[in-house]
Design an enzyme around this catalytic site. Structure first.
Site, PDB file in Angstrom:
ATOM      1  N   CYS A   1      51.178  27.696  42.353  1.00 63.02           N
ATOM      2  CA  CYS A   1      49.729  27.857  42.214  1.00 63.02           C
ATOM      3  C   CYS A   1      49.337  28.171  40.778  1.00 63.02           C
ATOM      4  O   CYS A   1      48.262  27.783  40.327  1.00 63.02           O
ATOM      5  CB  CYS A   1      49.241  28.967  43.143  1.00 63.02           C
ATOM      6  SG  CYS A   1      49.438  28.611  44.897  1.00 63.02           S
ATOM      7  N   GLU A  33      45.748  35.047  48.181  1.00 65.00           N
ATOM      8  CA  GLU A  33      46.082  34.321  46.948  1.00 65.00           C
ATOM      9  C   GLU A  33      46.255  32.876  47.360  1.00 65.00           C
ATOM     10  O   GLU A  33      47.232  32.519  48.022  1.00 65.00           O
ATOM     11  CB  GLU A  33      47.342  34.895  46.312  1.00 65.00           C
ATOM     12  CG  GLU A  33      47.562  34.396  44.888  1.00 65.00           C
ATOM     13  CD  GLU A  33      48.544  33.239  44.805  1.00 65.00           C
ATOM     14  OE1 GLU A  33      48.064  32.084  44.699  1.00 65.00           O
ATOM     15  OE2 GLU A  33      49.750  33.481  44.853  1.00 65.00           O
TER      16      GLU A  33
END
Length: 462
Positions: free
Chosen positions: A268, A234
């Site tokens: 993020c 990720e």
């Protein structure tokens, strides 16, 4: 980078740690391998009991560990407390649901007969010790969303946490030990990034998961690929936030502020590029800019602070460089665009809105990891989709519209691992989380996440 707690609110180094020696790393790898041989045979009931015990401990200790998190990486104390509560929720969710998520699967009777079997089934079995390379921005949550499903699946974990959150990392290792997990089931490795390769290449480590920068992901993936080991990545995100004419503008603008500055803008999945239909652009921009301007920057321990410091001096400087590059090339900053006055110490940056951003500017392509928003005007849905997808990342996205046809169109055409309508991106244990393109691959959370580190085994009998 030294392994140290440096308070980003004032830049003071509070505590430093020596990295583990080669001998200490070897002992932890041996302990992990030994623990797996036994732990893999435990029942779901026993694993759930242990994980619930860890959840109970964390719930009781949430206030104290939240202060440690805030001290180490600068998020507001309220945000740190919320993060701890979210971890407790996820641990209990997996304790309750893991057995069902990993239950044996039985093909249709006709297919079993056609295969020539008397019976056949699919089993999910644990893989072994998994290396988790985790970032500082959500120092509890990023670890727990790996650890809870991995431990419930019967795996064991080795945590290489970010070097600027060592006390949080040590707390996590101690948490699982005090909850009753056998020694070696979950261990913190206080090591530099340079030690990751040798740990990952060790044959006792069977897989890795990483949340972090694209560069870190490439490094881990290349080593794991060379060793033919499974990875889940990720990585970064430059998530679009689309606002169409039918949107509730007050709610869209109010949510947009939170979506951009959550975790001091260091997330993020924070919305970063605000793409607004021309029919409502001016009205949205006015509301959004006013909301960003009204935020209180200050000491993250204080209850009235909305935005604390960035986690590091380098992070603040990198963000400042992105904004300076945009401004020198013609972008405008109706609010922010500089370090706040009165904060000579610490790594603060004002909540900022940039307009007039063009594709020649670095911020158009690079992730702004801090409280800086880029605001774009578009003519229609086609242009909105084209701009939203014009990024190397594809983590999540947000769309504000009441038009069902538009919802169908955006669901079909947006390149992202998540599409959130009329709200902001948020992770939940029951929903898969991850991205496409350079935001990584694989999924965390939900049944998809727990199966990432399982051996999906066909069992067939003639």
């Amino acid at each position: 980078m030294p392994i140290a707690t440096v308070n980003p609110a004032d830049g003071e180094t509070l505590k430093t740690f020596d990295p583990l020696s080669d001998e200490e790393i070897e002992q932890r790898l041996a302990d992990a391998a030994a623990a797996f041989r036994s732990y893999r045979t435990t029942t779901f009931e026993e694993r759930a009991r242990l994980l619930n015990s860890a959840a109970d401990l964390l719930e009781r200790e949430a206030s104290g560990v939240a202060r440690v998190i805030t001290t180490e990486m600068g998020k507001t104390l309220a945000a740190a407390e919320a993060e701890a509560a979210k971890c407790v929720k996820a641990m209990r969710w997996y304790a309750e649901n893991a057995e069902g998520l990993l239950a044996p699967e039985y093909p249709a009777a006709d297919d079993i007969e056609d295969s020539g079997a008397v019976w056949a089934r699919v089993r999910y079995r644990p893989l072994g010790p998994v290396l988790a390379v985790m970032p500082w921005n959500f120092p509890l949550w990023q670890v727990i969303r790996f650890a809870a499903p991995a431990l419930m699946a019967g795996n064991v974990g080795l945590l290489k946490h970010a070097s600027n959150v060592p006390q949080t990392a040590l707390y996590l290792g101690d948490l699982f030990h005090r909850a009753g997990f056998a020694p070696g089931c979950f261990q913190t490795l206080l090591v530099s990034s340079g030690a990751i390769e040798s740990v990952l290449r060790d044959p006792r480590v069977v897989a890795a998961t990483l949340t972090g920068s694209e560069g870190a992901g490439r490094s881990v993936a290349s080593v794991a690929g060379d060793e033919v080991k499974k990875t889940v990545l990720e990585l970064g995100g430059s998530d679009p936030y689309l606002v169409m004419p039918s949107a509730d503008l007050d709610a869209a603008a109010r949510t947009a502020v939170t979506a951009r500055v959550q975790n001091n803008g260091q997330s993020c999945i924070a919305a970063k590029r605000f793409i607004v239909h021309t029919d409502v652009y001016d009205a949205f921009a006015e509301r959004f800019t006013a909301g960003m301007r009204a935020l209180t920057v200050g000491d993250p321990m204080e209850p009235d602070t909305d935005v604390g410091p960035l986690a590091s001096e380098q992070g603040r400087d990198d963000l400042e460089d992105l904004v300076t590059d945009a401004l020198t090339q013609g972008a405008q900053a109706p609010c922010g665009g500089r370090r706040p006055e009165g904060f000579e110490r610490g790594y603060y940056y004002e909540p900022t809105v940039l307009t007039g951003v063009t594709e020649q500017m670095r911020i158009h392509r690079e992730e702004a990891f801090g409280p800086v928003a880029s605001l774009y005007r578009v003519r229609d849905a086609d242009e909105a989709i084209e701009l939203a997808n014009d990024t190397p990342f594809g983590l999540s996205s947000n769309v504000w519209t009441q038009d069902e046809c538009e919802m169908d169109r955006f669901t079909q055409d947006l390149e992202a691992g998540g599409i959130y309508f009329n709200g902001m991106t948020a992770s939940h244990p029951a929903l898969p989380f991850g991205g496409v393109k350079r935001s990584g691959y694989g999924r965390e959370l939900s049944g998809h996440g727990i199966r990432e580190f399982c051996n999906t085994t066909t069992v067939w009998r003639a």
